[in-house]
Design a protein around this motif. Structure first.
Motif, short mmCIF file in Angstrom:
data_model
loop_
_atom_site.label_atom_id
_atom_site.label_comp_id
_atom_site.label_asym_id
_atom_site.label_seq_id
_atom_site.Cartn_x
_atom_site.Cartn_y
_atom_site.Cartn_z
N ILE A 79 0.80 -1.26 0.08
CA ILE A 79 -0.05 0.06 -0.03
C ILE A 79 0.78 1.08 0.00
O ILE A 79 1.76 1.35 0.73
N GLY A 80 0.52 2.15 -0.72
CA GLY A 80 1.24 3.39 -0.99
C GLY A 80 0.58 4.66 -0.11
O GLY A 80 -0.64 4.50 0.16
N ARG A 138 5.86 -5.40 6.72
CA ARG A 138 6.90 -4.25 6.61
C ARG A 138 6.28 -2.92 6.79
O ARG A 138 5.31 -3.02 5.99
N ILE A 139 6.83 -2.03 7.36
CA ILE A 139 6.37 -0.66 7.22
C ILE A 139 7.57 0.13 6.90
O ILE A 139 8.38 0.38 7.65
N GLN A 155 5.21 3.21 2.93
CA GLN A 155 4.53 1.88 2.33
C GLN A 155 4.29 0.93 3.32
O GLN A 155 5.24 0.92 4.33
N LEU A 156 3.02 0.03 3.35
CA LEU A 156 2.94 -0.66 4.10
C LEU A 156 2.63 -2.15 3.36
O LEU A 156 2.16 -2.17 2.48
N THR A 157 3.30 -3.34 3.80
CA THR A 157 3.30 -4.39 3.17
C THR A 157 2.36 -5.31 4.01
O THR A 157 2.88 -5.45 5.31
N ALA A 173 4.76 -3.45 12.63
CA ALA A 173 5.04 -4.89 11.93
C ALA A 173 4.46 -5.95 12.97
O ALA A 173 4.79 -5.74 14.19
N ASP A 174 3.85 -6.87 12.31
CA ASP A 174 3.21 -8.11 12.80
C ASP A 174 1.83 -7.75 13.54
O ASP A 174 1.48 -8.79 14.11
N ALA A 175 1.43 -6.69 13.17
CA ALA A 175 0.10 -6.40 13.68
C ALA A 175 -0.83 -7.25 12.58
O ALA A 175 -0.64 -7.36 11.75
N LYS A 176 -1.79 -7.72 13.31
CA LYS A 176 -2.92 -8.56 12.61
C LYS A 176 -4.03 -7.57 12.44
O LYS A 176 -4.57 -6.87 13.34
N ILE A 177 -4.65 -7.49 11.02
CA ILE A 177 -5.86 -6.58 10.66
C ILE A 177 -6.71 -7.05 9.73
O ILE A 177 -6.25 -8.16 9.28
#
Length: 134
Positions: free
Chosen positions: A60-61, A95-96, A102-104, A69-73
């Motif tokens: 995501i841009g 990754r952030i 950017q968020l992966t 990182a490692d958050a569950k959503i």
């Protein structure tokens, strides 16, 4: 041949072997990724757009949220051209990149409908992109 510290061949060999074993790019995905069509991703009532996506993950841009990182959503994924077709998925933040905003997100749970929808986009929806490699 004996070792000579000022021998230009020594420097040349060092330069040639310096990157041996390193990745050519920072890419970590194993499957194909697609740049188009961009997908809309809803996170905490805010809409973001993908930079690239695949069956197992998306990037995501313009991300400026509080996730770590490692958050569950849980996200809702759709296309701007067809907002009435939306799919929910659960994922884990891999990754952030705050500098690039950017968020992966790696999908951890998606429905059959979403997999079929993404597959259709890849096959017939004008999906274009590149192939990732490990």
């Amino acid at each position: 041949m004996s070792y000579r510290p000022n021998d230009p061949r020594h420097k040349l060999a060092g330069d040639l072997l310096k990157g041996l074993g390193e990745r050519e790019s920072p890419e970590r995905r194993g499957g194909p990724r697609f740049l188009a069509p961009p997908l809309d991703v809803m996170i905490d009532r805010k809409r973001y757009q993908t930079l690239d996506w695949g069956l197992g993950a998306l990037v995501i841009g313009g991300y400026d949220g509080p996730l770590k990182a490692d958050a569950k959503i849980t996200v809702t994924v759709s296309r701007a051209e067809e907002p009435e077709i939306a799919h929910k998925a659960k994922g884990r933040v891999l990754r952030i990149d705050k500098k690039r905003r950017q968020l992966t997100l790696q999908f951890t749970e998606v429905g059959k409908g979403m997999l079929g929808w993404l597959g259709d986009l890849q096959m017939t929806g004008g999906a274009t992109g590149v192939t990732g490699s490990l």
